[in-house]
Design a protein around this motif. Structure first.
Motif, PDB file in Angstrom:
ATOM      1  N   ASP A 108       0.952  -1.199   0.058  1.00 19.03           N
ATOM      2  CA  ASP A 108      -0.251   0.061   0.007  1.00 19.03           C
ATOM      3  C   ASP A 108       1.037   1.421   0.092  1.00 19.03           C
ATOM      4  N   VAL A 109       2.139   1.336   0.442  1.00 20.38           N
ATOM      5  CA  VAL A 109       2.951   2.282   0.574  1.00 20.38           C
ATOM      6  C   VAL A 109       4.509   1.892   0.396  1.00 20.38           C
ATOM      7  N   VAL A 110       5.036   2.570  -0.335  1.00 25.69           N
ATOM      8  CA  VAL A 110       6.527   2.541  -0.573  1.00 25.69           C
ATOM      9  C   VAL A 110       7.472   3.693  -0.361  1.00 25.69           C
ATOM     10  N   ILE A 111       8.283   3.630   0.505  1.00 26.24           N
ATOM     11  CA  ILE A 111       9.076   4.554   1.006  1.00 26.24           C
ATOM     12  C   ILE A 111      10.582   4.449   0.780  1.00 26.24           C
ATOM     13  N   SER A 112      11.295   5.675   0.694  1.00 30.12           N
ATOM     14  CA  SER A 112      12.780   5.282   0.532  1.00 30.12           C
ATOM     15  C   SER A 112      13.319   6.606   0.895  1.00 30.12           C
ATOM     16  N   SER A 113      14.337   6.517   1.817  1.00 30.99           N
ATOM     17  CA  SER A 113      14.900   7.701   2.500  1.00 30.99           C
ATOM     18  C   SER A 113      16.382   7.924   2.165  1.00 30.99           C
ATOM     19  N   LEU A 114      16.652   8.880   1.212  1.00 29.82           N
ATOM     20  CA  LEU A 114      18.084   8.991   0.865  1.00 29.82           C
ATOM     21  C   LEU A 114      18.947   7.909   0.436  1.00 29.82           C
ATOM     22  N   ALA A 115      18.326   7.163  -0.273  1.00 30.99           N
ATOM     23  CA  ALA A 115      18.967   5.879  -1.149  1.00 30.99           C
ATOM     24  C   ALA A 115      18.865   6.179  -2.534  1.00 30.99           C
ATOM     25  N   ILE A 116      17.817   6.523  -3.104  1.00 36.83           N
ATOM     26  CA  ILE A 116      17.637   6.299  -4.561  1.00 36.83           C
ATOM     27  C   ILE A 116      18.730   7.224  -5.246  1.00 36.83           C
ATOM     28  N   HIS A 117      19.399   8.281  -4.606  1.00 41.95           N
ATOM     29  CA  HIS A 117      20.319   8.851  -5.570  1.00 41.95           C
ATOM     30  C   HIS A 117      21.533   7.912  -5.680  1.00 41.95           C
ATOM     31  N   TYR A 118      21.510   6.732  -5.211  1.00 42.73           N
ATOM     32  CA  TYR A 118      22.581   5.722  -5.530  1.00 42.73           C
ATOM     33  C   TYR A 118      22.118   4.594  -6.342  1.00 42.73           C
ATOM     34  N   VAL A 119      21.170   5.070  -7.102  1.00 38.50           N
ATOM     35  CA  VAL A 119      20.547   4.090  -8.013  1.00 38.50           C
ATOM     36  C   VAL A 119      20.462   4.776  -9.290  1.00 38.50           C
ATOM     37  N   GLU A 120      21.080   3.806 -10.375  1.00 35.79           N
ATOM     38  CA  GLU A 120      21.325   4.435 -11.732  1.00 35.79           C
ATOM     39  C   GLU A 120      20.117   4.735 -12.368  1.00 35.79           C
ATOM     40  N   ARG A 121      19.148   3.875 -12.559  1.00 41.07           N
ATOM     41  CA  ARG A 121      17.968   3.763 -13.340  1.00 41.07           C
ATOM     42  C   ARG A 121      16.845   3.958 -12.535  1.00 41.07           C
ATOM     43  N   PHE A 122      16.656   5.067 -12.106  1.00 43.24           N
ATOM     44  CA  PHE A 122      15.366   5.672 -11.581  1.00 43.24           C
ATOM     45  C   PHE A 122      13.973   5.203 -12.310  1.00 43.24           C
ATOM     46  N   ASP A 123      14.047   5.309 -13.683  1.00 42.20           N
ATOM     47  CA  ASP A 123      13.010   4.887 -14.461  1.00 42.20           C
ATOM     48  C   ASP A 123      12.493   3.280 -14.129  1.00 42.20           C
ATOM     49  N   LEU A 124      13.604   2.522 -14.334  1.00 45.51           N
ATOM     50  CA  LEU A 124      13.121   1.251 -14.055  1.00 45.51           C
ATOM     51  C   LEU A 124      12.697   0.946 -12.723  1.00 45.51           C
ATOM     52  N   LEU A 125      13.263   1.606 -11.784  1.00 48.74           N
ATOM     53  CA  LEU A 125      12.909   1.376 -10.242  1.00 48.74           C
ATOM     54  C   LEU A 125      11.252   1.637 -10.045  1.00 48.74           C
ATOM     55  N   CYS A 126      11.003   3.114 -10.798  1.00 50.59           N
ATOM     56  CA  CYS A 126       9.714   3.403 -10.801  1.00 50.59           C
ATOM     57  C   CYS A 126       8.684   2.490 -11.141  1.00 50.59           C
ATOM     58  N   ARG A 127       9.074   1.799 -12.237  1.00 50.93           N
ATOM     59  CA  ARG A 127       8.215   0.842 -12.940  1.00 50.93           C
ATOM     60  C   ARG A 127       7.879  -0.319 -11.880  1.00 50.93           C
ATOM     61  N   GLU A 128       8.994  -0.667 -11.323  1.00 50.16           N
ATOM     62  CA  GLU A 128       8.759  -1.807 -10.097  1.00 50.16           C
ATOM     63  C   GLU A 128       7.993  -1.328  -8.977  1.00 50.16           C
ATOM     64  N   VAL A 129       8.109  -0.161  -8.510  1.00 51.67           N
ATOM     65  CA  VAL A 129       7.398   0.475  -7.316  1.00 51.67           C
ATOM     66  C   VAL A 129       6.107   0.375  -7.890  1.00 51.67           C
ATOM     67  N   GLN A 130       5.628   0.991  -9.113  1.00 49.98           N
ATOM     68  CA  GLN A 130       4.415   1.425  -9.930  1.00 49.98           C
ATOM     69  C   GLN A 130       3.637  -0.224  -9.715  1.00 49.98           C
ATOM     70  N   HIS A 131       4.494  -1.160 -10.132  1.00 46.94           N
ATOM     71  CA  HIS A 131       3.798  -2.639 -10.196  1.00 46.94           C
ATOM     72  C   HIS A 131       3.464  -3.100  -8.823  1.00 46.94           C
ATOM     73  N   CYS A 132       4.413  -2.996  -7.817  1.00 47.52           N
ATOM     74  CA  CYS A 132       4.115  -3.609  -6.506  1.00 47.52           C
ATOM     75  C   CYS A 132       3.234  -2.870  -5.680  1.00 47.52           C
ATOM     76  N   LEU A 133       2.670  -1.745  -6.031  1.00 51.99           N
ATOM     77  CA  LEU A 133       1.737  -0.757  -5.409  1.00 51.99           C
ATOM     78  C   LEU A 133       0.457  -1.187  -5.727  1.00 51.99           C
ATOM     79  N   ARG A 134      -0.535  -1.064  -4.809  1.00 49.66           N
ATOM     80  CA  ARG A 134      -1.836  -1.240  -5.168  1.00 49.66           C
ATOM     81  C   ARG A 134      -2.355  -0.001  -5.889  1.00 49.66           C
ATOM     82  N   PRO A 135      -3.352   0.326  -6.751  1.00 48.75           N
ATOM     83  CA  PRO A 135      -3.974   1.513  -7.263  1.00 48.75           C
ATOM     84  C   PRO A 135      -4.273   2.203  -6.046  1.00 48.75           C
ATOM     85  N   GLY A 136      -3.908   3.735  -6.326  1.00 54.70           N
ATOM     86  CA  GLY A 136      -4.030   4.321  -4.848  1.00 54.70           C
ATOM     87  C   GLY A 136      -2.996   4.322  -3.941  1.00 54.70           C
TER      88      GLY A 136
END
Length: 244
Positions: A108-136
């Motif tokens: 229902d909720v995905v959080i990330s604190s001061l970690a994503i600036h270590y991730v190269e592909r933000f676009d791919l991560l957003c797709r995975e987060v979108q997939h594992c989150l319920r609508p809303g």
């Protein structure tokens, strides 16, 4: 590129001595703003990307989240998190943020604190987060501000007498890796401009609901003198978004 500096003994020791490592969320200057972006966590299934010592995981359970999964690449971080946690509702798993694979709508909720600036592909991560989150469902994240990450030096321009004259900004639209110094060691961070953060979220099926560049409050300025520097340039960017 997946980094695991935190499992290096010297680096981990220096990180463990930082105020936010010893004092928890209340010692993290951006925490009050990050907390204000979170939805009601009561009964929610929460995923924490880059959970570190598990501070946010334990907070979520304290707000009556149904369950929390914390992901981190560092075994040393997870060992400390497990020692500090006595709660069967929290599960810590070792893995890179880039490698998350969960069922559709698992959280229902995905959080990330001061970690994503270590991730190269933000676009791919957003797709995975979108997939594992319920609508809303909500995605709340904080990163180092693009004004802060644009130059690898991440330092002020000094005058002859050592005074901090201004914060240099250059190569802002030249996105990509930066070899920066953190805790007296070299780390790779990935610079993205604000438009990339926002448009990537939008293009991945999110509605951006709030943005903060963390202007220090009078209380923050009174508590820590160093926060006066944040009135001159932003250090953090915080975003909240909802899955369409």
């Amino acid at each position: 590129m997946k980094q695991n500096k935190y499992d290096e003994a010297g680096f981990f020791a220096k990180y463990s001595a930082m105020p936010r490592s010893t004092g928890g969320l209340e010692a993290a200057g951006e925490w009050s703003t990050f907390r204000s972006l979170l939805p009601d966590l009561h009964g929610k299934r929460v995923l924490d990307l880059g959970c570190g010592f598990g501070w946010h995981c334990r907070y979520a359970r304290g707000q009556h989240a149904e369950s929390v999964v914390g992901i981190d690449l560092s075994e040393k971080m997870l060992e400390r998190a497990r020692v500090m946690t006595d709660d069967p509702g929290i599960e810590y798993r070792r893995g890179a943020i880039e490698d998350i694979r969960f069922a559709a709508g698992e959280f229902d909720v995905v959080i990330s604190s001061l970690a994503i600036h270590y991730v190269e592909r933000f676009d791919l991560l957003c797709r995975e987060v979108q997939h594992c989150l319920r609508p809303g469902g909500s995605f709340v994240l904080s990163v180092e501000h693009p004004i802060y990450t644009a130059l690898a030096a991440q330092d002020w321009h000094y005058g002859p007498d050592g005074a901090k004259l201004h914060w240099p900004l250059d190569h802002y639209h030249d996105e990509g890796p930066r070899e920066a110094r953190f805790l007296e060691d070299d780390v790779i961070k990935y610079h993205r401009n604000i438009a990339t953060y926002l448009n990537t979220l939008i293009n991945s099926g999110f509605t951006v609901t709030k943005l903060s560049e963390l202007q220090p409050t009078p209380e923050m300025l009174e508590q820590y003198a160093a926060w006066h520097e944040e009135l001159r340039r932003p250090m953090f960017l915080l975003l909240s978004a909802v899955r369409n």
